[in-house]
Design a protein around this motif. Structure first.
Motif, short mmCIF file in Angstrom:
data_model
loop_
_atom_site.label_atom_id
_atom_site.label_comp_id
_atom_site.label_asym_id
_atom_site.label_seq_id
_atom_site.Cartn_x
_atom_site.Cartn_y
_atom_site.Cartn_z
N GLU A 20 -4.14 2.02 14.65
CA GLU A 20 -4.24 2.74 13.38
C GLU A 20 -2.89 3.29 12.94
O GLU A 20 -2.56 3.26 11.75
N ARG A 21 -2.10 3.78 13.88
CA ARG A 21 -0.77 4.32 13.57
C ARG A 21 0.16 3.19 13.14
O ARG A 21 0.91 3.33 12.18
N LEU A 24 -0.75 2.17 9.64
CA LEU A 24 -0.27 3.14 8.65
C LEU A 24 1.23 2.98 8.39
O LEU A 24 1.68 2.93 7.24
N LEU A 25 2.00 2.86 9.46
CA LEU A 25 3.46 2.77 9.32
C LEU A 25 3.93 1.43 8.75
O LEU A 25 4.97 1.37 8.11
N SER A 26 3.16 0.38 9.01
CA SER A 26 3.57 -0.95 8.54
C SER A 26 2.97 -1.32 7.18
O SER A 26 3.38 -2.30 6.58
N GLY A 27 1.97 -0.56 6.75
CA GLY A 27 1.30 -0.88 5.49
C GLY A 27 0.29 -2.00 5.63
O GLY A 27 -0.13 -2.58 4.63
N THR A 32 -6.43 -6.31 10.70
CA THR A 32 -5.50 -7.44 10.70
C THR A 32 -4.66 -7.43 11.97
O THR A 32 -4.49 -8.47 12.63
N ILE A 33 -4.14 -6.27 12.32
CA ILE A 33 -3.32 -6.16 13.53
C ILE A 33 -4.14 -6.50 14.76
O ILE A 33 -3.69 -7.24 15.64
N ALA A 34 -5.36 -6.00 14.83
CA ALA A 34 -6.24 -6.29 15.97
C ALA A 34 -6.51 -7.80 16.07
O ALA A 34 -6.51 -8.37 17.16
N ALA A 35 -6.75 -8.44 14.93
CA ALA A 35 -7.02 -9.87 14.93
C ALA A 35 -5.81 -10.68 15.38
O ALA A 35 -5.94 -11.68 16.09
N ILE A 36 -4.62 -10.24 14.99
CA ILE A 36 -3.39 -10.90 15.44
C ILE A 36 -3.26 -10.75 16.95
O ILE A 36 -2.97 -11.72 17.67
#
Length: 66
Positions: A20-21, A24-27, A32-36
């Motif tokens: 989540e952090r 937030l920082l990457s926009g 999406t990050i979890a799927a990557i």
């Protein structure tokens, strides 16, 4: 888990940054990050650049580093 996803998760966990952090920082979206990280989503270079800027790191894809 694909190579990029593995690298991402390892770096994120080593830096003790929650998804989540990072989102937030990457926009980017946390899902999406979890799927990557799980290898369920191919990452675009522009997305990887946003993540690498936040984590202050590079990612390797074959002979190319981003």
């Amino acid at each position: 888990m694909n190579n990029i996803g593995h690298q991402l998760k390892k770096i994120r966990l080593n830096r003790e940054i929650e998804i989540e952090r990072l989102a937030l920082l990457s926009g980017l979206n946390a899902e999406t990050i979890a799927a990557i990280e799980e290898g369920d989503l191919d990452v675009q270079v522009s997305t990887l650049a946003k993540i690498s800027n936040v984590l202050n790191c590079t990612f390797s894809i074959g002979d190319v580093s981003i």
